[in-house]
Motif scaffolding. Structure first.
Motif, PDB file in Angstrom:
ATOM      1  N   TRP A   1       2.600  -0.256   8.089  1.00 43.28           N
ATOM      2  CA  TRP A   1       3.302  -1.459   7.586  1.00 43.28           C
ATOM      3  C   TRP A   1       4.660  -1.544   8.276  1.00 43.28           C
ATOM      4  O   TRP A   1       5.613  -0.952   7.833  1.00 43.28           O
ATOM      5  CB  TRP A   1       3.453  -1.342   6.072  1.00 43.28           C
TER       6      TRP A   1
ATOM      7  N   CYS B   1      12.416  -6.362   1.992  1.00 45.75           N
ATOM      8  CA  CYS B   1      11.415  -5.334   1.676  1.00 45.75           C
ATOM      9  C   CYS B   1      10.956  -5.570   0.236  1.00 45.75           C
ATOM     10  O   CYS B   1      11.727  -5.368  -0.703  1.00 45.75           O
ATOM     11  CB  CYS B   1      11.998  -3.927   1.814  1.00 45.75           C
TER      12      CYS B   1
ATOM     13  N   THR C   1       6.132  -9.557   5.814  1.00 43.91           N
ATOM     14  CA  THR C   1       5.439  -8.366   5.303  1.00 43.91           C
ATOM     15  C   THR C   1       4.001  -8.648   4.879  1.00 43.91           C
ATOM     16  O   THR C   1       3.212  -7.727   4.748  1.00 43.91           O
ATOM     17  CB  THR C   1       6.170  -7.780   4.081  1.00 43.91           C
TER      18      THR C   1
END
Length: 284
Positions: free
Chosen positions: A67, A75, A108
């Motif tokens: 990742w 985050c 993400t």
């Protein structure tokens, strides 16, 4: 009355086993220590420590082993993001072959990752930032999950569903974590306050691209635009959902949904520690 805490199915609702997490992600180990109370933990004001912890939590799922995303990007806290997935699963308990549209997936791709890892759902994920979509594509390729997700670029910053939804789209649900602030200045001010509260080195912990953090008019404007656009595509998804941080935005959203012809409007409370947020869901 709902017990305060993470969703009962959330694998992190009993806290963290740092011994196991250090094995899952060895890069976490250097940040784990006993605090002044003798509790094994990390320094949550250290953005590097927080990132490695969340990587460890994510790698505890069999399907995810890597990742990578830039430090300029937010985050996401995995337990809270996983809660949204579980509440969505409750909402869709009668559905089979679930396909989700994730609005503003960021760099993400966290919701598709968790939805695939936990429930093997299929996803379409959108973002206005091409660099973010490139990063998500790399994450999906690295984890061999590309067959489970389609990426779409939103070319018009003023639009949410328009320009994304196609005539033949049929989603089980749309999900969204909307921008919170009204402007870059407001976001920077909040970032500064959080940094002062946690210590000077916390700035990167609250990083984020403009499109991740703010939208003209803030959360309320985004949600009402999203609600209005959803009424233009009543059959494209069985449910439209979103996180709502500010409680005061829920009432006006519910009122507007009725005016726009929504047949049902649900408010699903979510708790993480002392933080209370909610998912709203509506359908036509």
């Amino acid at each position: 009355m709902k017990e305060k805490g993470l969703h009962p199915k959330n694998k992190f609702n009993k806290g963290y086993n740092f011994e196991e997490l250090n094995v899952i992600n060895p890069a976490l180990k250097e940040f784990v220590a006993k605090n002044e109370f003798g509790t094994v933990t990390i320094d949550f004001s250290n953005p590097e420590a927080v990132k490695e912890l969340n990587k460890a939590l994510l790698f505890s799922f069999d399907k995810i082993s890597t990742w990578h995303f830039g430090d300029k990007n937010l985050c996401p806290p995995i337990p809270g993001r996983l809660d949204y997935i579980h509440h969505l699963a409750d909402l869709l308990s009668d559905e089979k072959n679930i396909k989700i549209l994730d609005i503003g997936t960021g760099a993400t791709g966290i919701y598709p990752l968790l939805g695939i890892a936990e429930y093997d759902w299929n996803f379409v994920a959108t973002d206005i930032d091409l660099d973010s979509l490139d990063t998500v594509q790399d994450i999906m390729d690295d984890n061999k999950l590309s067959a489970k997700i389609e990426l779409r670029h939103q070319e018009n910053e003023a639009q949410i569903l328009k320009g994304i939804l196609k005539d033949d789209d049929s989603f089980s649900a749309v999900m969204c974590n909307p921008p919170f602030y009204k402007s870059a200045e407001e976001a920077q001010g909040a970032n500064g306050r959080k940094s002062r509260n946690l210590g000077n080195n916390a700035v990167r912990n609250f990083a984020g691209n403009n499109n991740e953090l703010w939208y003209i008019g803030g959360e309320k404007a985004f949600l009402h635009n999203y609600l209005y656009e959803s009424s233009l595509f009543p059959k494209s998804s069985k449910w439209y959902t979103s996180l709502v941080s500010k409680k005061e935005n829920v009432k006006s959203l519910e009122k507007s949904s009725a005016k726009l012809g929504a047949k049902e409007f649900k408010i699903i409370p979510m708790h993480q520690g002392n933080k209370v947020t909610r998912v709203v869901a509506w359908r036509f």
